[in-house]
Design a protein around this motif. Sequence first.
Motif, mmCIF file in Angstrom:
data_model
loop_
_atom_site.group_PDB
_atom_site.id
_atom_site.type_symbol
_atom_site.label_atom_id
_atom_site.label_comp_id
_atom_site.label_asym_id
_atom_site.label_seq_id
_atom_site.Cartn_x
_atom_site.Cartn_y
_atom_site.Cartn_z
ATOM 1 N N GLN A 226 116.479 40.337 58.459
ATOM 2 C CA GLN A 226 116.744 41.231 59.587
ATOM 3 C C GLN A 226 118.146 41.006 60.154
ATOM 4 O O GLN A 226 118.851 41.961 60.467
ATOM 5 N N SER A 227 118.574 39.774 60.264
ATOM 6 C CA SER A 227 119.919 39.518 60.772
ATOM 7 C C SER A 227 120.981 39.982 59.786
ATOM 8 O O SER A 227 122.036 40.486 60.196
ATOM 9 N N THR A 228 120.716 39.845 58.498
ATOM 10 C CA THR A 228 121.659 40.345 57.495
ATOM 11 C C THR A 228 121.763 41.858 57.567
ATOM 12 O O THR A 228 122.858 42.420 57.511
ATOM 13 N N TRP A 229 120.618 42.543 57.693
ATOM 14 C CA TRP A 229 120.627 43.995 57.814
ATOM 15 C C TRP A 229 121.366 44.430 59.081
ATOM 16 O O TRP A 229 122.144 45.367 59.066
ATOM 17 N N THR A 230 121.149 43.736 60.176
ATOM 18 C CA THR A 230 121.818 44.072 61.432
ATOM 19 C C THR A 230 123.325 43.910 61.298
ATOM 20 O O THR A 230 124.089 44.722 61.802
ATOM 21 N N THR A 231 123.746 42.874 60.600
ATOM 22 C CA THR A 231 125.174 42.640 60.409
ATOM 23 C C THR A 231 125.797 43.703 59.511
ATOM 24 O O THR A 231 126.883 44.207 59.792
ATOM 25 N N GLN B 243 124.574 46.735 58.774
ATOM 26 C CA GLN B 243 124.158 48.106 59.061
ATOM 27 C C GLN B 243 125.344 49.014 59.397
ATOM 28 O O GLN B 243 125.408 50.156 58.930
ATOM 29 N N TRP C 283 119.750 58.329 60.476
ATOM 30 C CA TRP C 283 119.824 56.972 61.014
ATOM 31 C C TRP C 283 118.775 56.722 62.089
ATOM 32 O O TRP C 283 118.452 55.565 62.356
#
Length: 110
Positions: free
Chosen positions: A37-42, A44, A107
């Motif tokens: 989730q943190s990787t996706w947030t970064t 995104q 989105w």
Amino acid sequence: MRKRWKKFLLCTVFAVLLVPVLAAPAMATGDVAGAIQSTWTTAQGQIRTVVDNVVFPVIDMILAILFFVKLGTAYFDYKKHGQFEFTAPAILFACLIFMMTAPLYIWTIL
């Protein structure tokens, strides 16, 4: 020969005792979902920029070219046979409109 055997045995025991100590941090359990989730947030924002500025315009251009080519062939078929087939150009036009408006709502879905 005996000295070498003792050295080998000492190194083996040392390695067997040292490996679990060094490998403990590698085997530690963690929050995999949180890491993803943190990787996706970064990433995104970058993914969104690339998709909005590259992917959607390329798909729009391909659909526009296909639409005008199919519209031209439908017109020539109309001149030849006297019947205008509008199904394929209408489908391509609907797909083109769908893809042109996709950045506005895609989105919020994702």
